[in-house]
Design a protein around this motif. Structure first.
Motif, PDB file in Angstrom:
ATOM      1  N   SER A  96       0.263  86.317 -11.353  1.00 53.30           N
ATOM      2  CA  SER A  96       0.702  84.705 -11.088  1.00 53.30           C
ATOM      3  C   SER A  96       1.529  84.335  -9.912  1.00 53.30           C
ATOM      4  O   SER A  96       1.897  85.193  -9.195  1.00 53.30           O
ATOM      5  CB  SER A  96       1.295  84.064 -12.336  1.00 53.30           C
ATOM      6  N   GLN A  97       1.382  82.998  -9.614  1.00 60.36           N
ATOM      7  CA  GLN A  97       2.164  82.389  -8.344  1.00 60.36           C
ATOM      8  C   GLN A  97       3.710  82.823  -8.763  1.00 60.36           C
ATOM      9  O   GLN A  97       4.314  83.083  -7.848  1.00 60.36           O
ATOM     10  CB  GLN A  97       1.720  81.126  -8.151  1.00 60.36           C
ATOM     11  N   ARG A  98       4.308  82.482 -10.034  1.00 60.02           N
ATOM     12  CA  ARG A  98       5.461  82.744 -10.384  1.00 60.02           C
ATOM     13  C   ARG A  98       6.064  84.248  -9.902  1.00 60.02           C
ATOM     14  O   ARG A  98       6.819  84.557  -9.671  1.00 60.02           O
ATOM     15  CB  ARG A  98       5.892  82.316 -11.845  1.00 60.02           C
ATOM     16  N   ALA A  99       4.931  85.214 -10.294  1.00 59.04           N
ATOM     17  CA  ALA A  99       5.319  86.519 -10.371  1.00 59.04           C
ATOM     18  C   ALA A  99       5.338  86.822  -9.102  1.00 59.04           C
ATOM     19  O   ALA A  99       6.097  87.553  -8.381  1.00 59.04           O
ATOM     20  CB  ALA A  99       4.174  87.400 -11.257  1.00 59.04           C
ATOM     21  N   ALA A 145       6.055  85.102  -6.513  1.00 52.78           N
ATOM     22  CA  ALA A 145       7.114  84.600  -5.744  1.00 52.78           C
ATOM     23  C   ALA A 145       8.496  85.371  -6.263  1.00 52.78           C
ATOM     24  O   ALA A 145       9.413  85.715  -5.035  1.00 52.78           O
ATOM     25  CB  ALA A 145       7.381  83.033  -6.336  1.00 52.78           C
ATOM     26  N   LYS A 146       8.761  85.861  -7.477  1.00 51.63           N
ATOM     27  CA  LYS A 146       9.709  86.584  -7.764  1.00 51.63           C
ATOM     28  C   LYS A 146       9.693  88.057  -7.039  1.00 51.63           C
ATOM     29  O   LYS A 146      10.632  88.763  -6.621  1.00 51.63           O
ATOM     30  CB  LYS A 146       9.673  86.937  -9.304  1.00 51.63           C
ATOM     31  N   SER A 168      10.058  81.043  -2.781  1.00 52.37           N
ATOM     32  CA  SER A 168      10.076  79.953  -3.879  1.00 52.37           C
ATOM     33  C   SER A 168       8.703  79.870  -4.293  1.00 52.37           C
ATOM     34  O   SER A 168       7.722  80.286  -3.426  1.00 52.37           O
ATOM     35  CB  SER A 168      10.474  78.704  -3.261  1.00 52.37           C
ATOM     36  N   LYS A 169       8.270  79.421  -5.510  1.00 56.15           N
ATOM     37  CA  LYS A 169       6.946  79.179  -6.066  1.00 56.15           C
ATOM     38  C   LYS A 169       6.254  78.213  -5.142  1.00 56.15           C
ATOM     39  O   LYS A 169       5.091  78.356  -4.759  1.00 56.15           O
ATOM     40  CB  LYS A 169       6.862  78.696  -7.375  1.00 56.15           C
ATOM     41  N   THR A 170       6.961  77.080  -4.316  1.00 52.39           N
ATOM     42  CA  THR A 170       6.435  76.143  -3.609  1.00 52.39           C
ATOM     43  C   THR A 170       5.923  76.950  -2.237  1.00 52.39           C
ATOM     44  O   THR A 170       4.820  76.597  -1.680  1.00 52.39           O
ATOM     45  CB  THR A 170       7.441  75.085  -3.224  1.00 52.39           C
TER      46      THR A 170
END
Length: 464
Positions: free
Chosen positions: A437-440, A442-443, A448-450
């Motif tokens: 996912s986008q959040r994963a 980013a981490k 950042s997710k943005t």
């Protein structure tokens, strides 16, 4: 350091066969000229200039039975006009005895050395008895070029002030000065001019020479860095006052990162710019000769490297330089000469409640328009430049500063950022293909997710 007083018994041989060596201690045999002034029995004072390479031959042939003088500085042309100054290798003080004429050379030397101790000034390299008073001379370890004449003038002024109490002549401190020549006769009292004291290094027997910067720091009442800071603060205050003026304004250094300049130094540098510009236009200056001469003379008078009553001599030298073979009438510059005299006497002009010098202080734009100075010509000038040229020079200095500091140029920085962005896009695409996912993502990448969204949208726009 050893101090050598020349025994008077050794100074009695015939002056016609003794070598005149004193001028050789501050004159070189490099390119340039020096001048000799001598009294002719019928024609009065006569002056002649010679190439420096002929120094020893001229000194061996000068008349020694009459008043004879030699220039202390060296010049680019066969005259001793300050506008043609090449270099100066010493500081000097001319002690005028006034009513005290009974002292001999050794007594004068002792008096001068005591005065040096009292004033905290290093002992001079030479003390020359002129037949009445003395000349104190501090030889420099290397000669100063014409560009440093304003600082040299200031040092001379401070030096003379230190010895006012023993008769230092405040009117005999300019770079075009001639002083009585060693080995010649002072016709006022028939006494011989001679070296009465020398300061020699005991290690090699050579005359002691001084660093100009060290002497400057010792002569000026405040240390050099404080002197410069005070000058800059005064200059900044003047610039603030300039902003409120409604009439002519003199654009000074300090804008666009330029070095701040004192009024006299700026006037001298403007004169140098005009001379450079005239040289560039040597083959096409026919209709601008008087304009060049007017502004050159005006700035020379503002710089005050010489007395106002000598300005017409300096103007003649400038005229010959601007247009060889050209002559003009002194009346053409009569107003400038009168204004220069008024300026030297401290007179000012009041306008709109403010006081101004009687000479002209134009804007840079005024000079550029009057002389039609092109952008190409401005690149070869120092101070008479447009705001655009000043801004370009400031930007160039900033680029140099960044390079020296190890900072990348903007183009290099943008290129590096583009490469980094492309690498991140590839990483985002690879992780996205694995189903993260986008959040994963980013981490995983520390973004950042943005930022991940921006990178993915960039991939879509690129058709990937």
């Amino acid at each position: 350091m050893s101090s050598i007083a020349v025994d008077s018994a050794e100074r009695t041989p015939s002056p016609q066969i003794e070598l005149i060596a004193e001028p050789m201690s501050y004159h070189s045999t490099e390119w340039g000229f020096f001048s000799v002034v001598s009294r002719h029995p019928e024609k009065g004072m006569l002056q002649k200039s010679y190439p420096l390479r002929l120094l020893s031959e001229v000194l061996s042939a000068v008349p020694r039975d009459r008043d004879t003088y030699v220039s202390q500085a060296e010049f680019t042309k066969p005259n001793r006009r300050v506008v043609n100054l090449a270099r100066v290798g010493l500081l000097f003080v001319d002690i005028d005895p006034g009513p005290i004429t009974h002292l001999d050379g050794d007594q004068w030397a002792m008096r001068c050395l005591i005065a040096c101790q009292d004033e905290g000034v290093p002992a001079p390299s030479l003390i020359v008895f002129s037949g009445r008073g003395v000349h104190m001379k501090w030889l420099l370890d290397r000669p100063l070029p014409r560009a440093a004449v304003m600082r040299w003038n200031h040092a001379q002024k401070c030096l003379v002030k230190r010895f006012e109490h023993i008769g230092a002549d405040a009117g005999a401190r300019d770079a075009s000065r001639v002083l009585r020549l060693q080995g010649t006769i002072n016709e006022k009292n028939l006494k011989r001019c001679e070296v009465v004291w020398e300061d020699r290094d005991p290690r090699d027997g050579e005359l002691v020479r001084h660093s100009f910067d060290t002497l400057f720091d010792e002569l000026v009442e405040v240390p050099r860095h404080i002197y410069d800071a005070q000058r800059d603060a005064e200059q900044k205050a003047r610039e603030e006052r300039q902003k409120r003026r409604e009439s002519f304004t003199l654009i000074r250094g300090g804008k666009y990162g330029l070095r701040r300049l004192g009024d006299r130094q700026l006037a001298w540098d403007r004169l140098e710019d005009l001379r450079s510009l005239a040289s560039m236009r040597a083959n096409n200056i026919e209709g601008q000769r008087m304009l060049f001469l007017f502004w050159s003379t005006n700035f020379l008078a503002l710089a005050q490297p010489t007395k106002a009553n000598s300005l017409h001599y300096e103007a003649r030298s400038l005229a010959k330089e601007i247009a060889p073979g050209w002559t003009y009438k002194d009346c053409d510059l009569g107003t400038t000469f009168r204004r220069a005299t008024a300026y030297a006497q401290g007179e000012q002009i009041e306008f709109n409640g403010r006081k101004y010098p009687p000479l002209y202080t134009p804007r840079n734009d005024t000079l550029i328009q009057a002389l039609q100075i092109t952008p190409e010509e401005q690149k070869k000038l120092k101070t008479i430049i447009s705001k655009e040229e000043a801004a370009w020079r400031h930007a160039e200095r900033e680029r140099q500063r960044r390079r020296l500091a190890g900072m990348a140029e903007r183009s290099e920085y943008l290129e590096s950022m583009a490469a980094t962005t492309e690498e991140r896009r590839k990483a985002v695409l690879e992780l996205r293909g694995k189903g993260l996912s986008q959040r994963a993502i980013a981490k995983e990448l520390g973004l950042s997710k943005t930022r991940v969204v921006q990178l993915l949208e960039g991939l879509k726009e690129g058709g990937q």
